[in-house]
Enzyme design. Structure first.
Site, PDB file in Angstrom:
ATOM      1  N   GLU A  40       0.861  -1.195   0.000  1.00 36.83           N
ATOM      2  CA  GLU A  40       0.000   0.000   0.000  1.00 36.83           C
ATOM      3  C   GLU A  40       0.887   1.232   0.000  1.00 36.83           C
ATOM      4  OE1 GLU A  40      -2.662   0.314   3.409  1.00 36.83           O
ATOM      5  OE2 GLU A  40      -2.683   2.491   3.181  1.00 36.83           O
ATOM      6  N   ARG A  44       0.522  10.284   0.691  1.00 32.02           N
ATOM      7  CA  ARG A  44       0.952  11.300   1.666  1.00 32.02           C
ATOM      8  C   ARG A  44       2.154  12.085   1.182  1.00 32.02           C
ATOM      9  NH1 ARG A  44       0.482   7.464   6.993  1.00 32.02           N
ATOM     10  NH2 ARG A  44      -1.438   6.516   6.262  1.00 32.02           N
ATOM     11  N   LYS A 128     -10.567  -2.060   6.649  1.00 25.59           N
ATOM     12  CA  LYS A 128      -9.446  -1.658   7.490  1.00 25.59           C
ATOM     13  C   LYS A 128     -10.037  -1.206   8.830  1.00 25.59           C
ATOM     14  CE  LYS A 128      -5.942   2.005   7.590  1.00 25.59           C
ATOM     15  NZ  LYS A 128      -4.832   2.564   6.817  1.00 25.59           N
TER      16      LYS A 128
END
Ligand code: 3PG
Length: 220
Positions: A40, A44, A128
């Site tokens: 993943e 960011r 998640k």
């Protein structure tokens, strides 16, 4: 590939923050060499989407996701970069609808029992759970299993190898997520052997419950 196949492809999904394009492919190769196929890359940093594209082109064995999806536009960007799946830290109806519209396998972020219910109502059965440590750790995830036996979680947030094993021992945990496999200090040092070793340790952390198909009848 559906999200249920992606979360079953390994016990740990590394949560990756990339600051340099030159790190993307060697990092992905190190993780693959250590037995971790699902990655993943978080949105960011400005290079995240280019990094996803580069990994997709040069490391075909990798199953690459875009993380930290927080707007419908992020789905478009993830699809354009060639991502196999998306992950969000939280969910809204807007985001859940966008995942379906873009047909991107999606792991929605949830935390509370109400958020789990809303995501399940929208058709999601793999989620998640973030931030898992702050929410109460493995005991919290176990408690959710009592009321949502048809939902499987990827707890993320504050997980280290010893706690990863505790989560993975729960029948409603399909995998865990964490940044401990890809520490900034090793990435910046180009210590790909060190990352490969962390990946190897993580990839052999198997749940003592047998293959996923034998785990469908969850008992608490
Ligand atoms: C995430 O994006 O899922 C978390 O920031 C990862 O949490 P960790 O850095 O505590 O593993």
């Amino acid at each position: 590939m559906e999200i249920k196949d992606i979360v079953d492809a390994g016990p740990v999904i590394p949560v990756i923050v990339l600051n340099e394009m030159s790190h993307a492919v060697p990092l992905a190769r190190a993780l693959i060499a250590g037995g971790i196929r699902v990655l993943e890359v978080t949105l960011r940093t400005p290079i995240a989407l280019d990094a996803v594209q580069d990994i997709r082109q040069k490391v075909p064995e990798a199953i690459v996701g875009v993380g930290t999806i927080t707007t419908p536009r992020d789905f478009q960007l993830a699809v354009d970069a060639g991502a196999h799946f998306g992950v969000s830290p939280a969910s809204s109806m807007w985001l859940l609808d966008a995942a379906k519209e873009f047909r991107l396998p999606f792991l929605p972020g949830t935390l509370t029992p109400s958020e789990v219910l809303a995501a399940r109502d929208a058709g999601f059965h793999e989620m998640k759970l973030f931030p898992a440590l702050e929410a109460g750790g493995p005991g919290f995830v176990r408690a959710l299993g009592a009321v949502y036996p048809d939902v499987r979680f990827c707890p993320t947030g504050g997980i280290i190898p010893s706690s990863a094993r505790e989560y993975l021992a729960l029948p409603n945990v399909c995998c865990v997520g964490g940044s401990w496999l890809t520490p900034k200090v090793l990435i910046e040092a180009g210590d790909w052997a060190g990352i490969e070793q962390l990946a190897r340790d993580a990839s052999t952390m198997r749940v003592g419950l047998g293959p996923p198909e034998t785990r469908s009848a969850v008992r608490f």
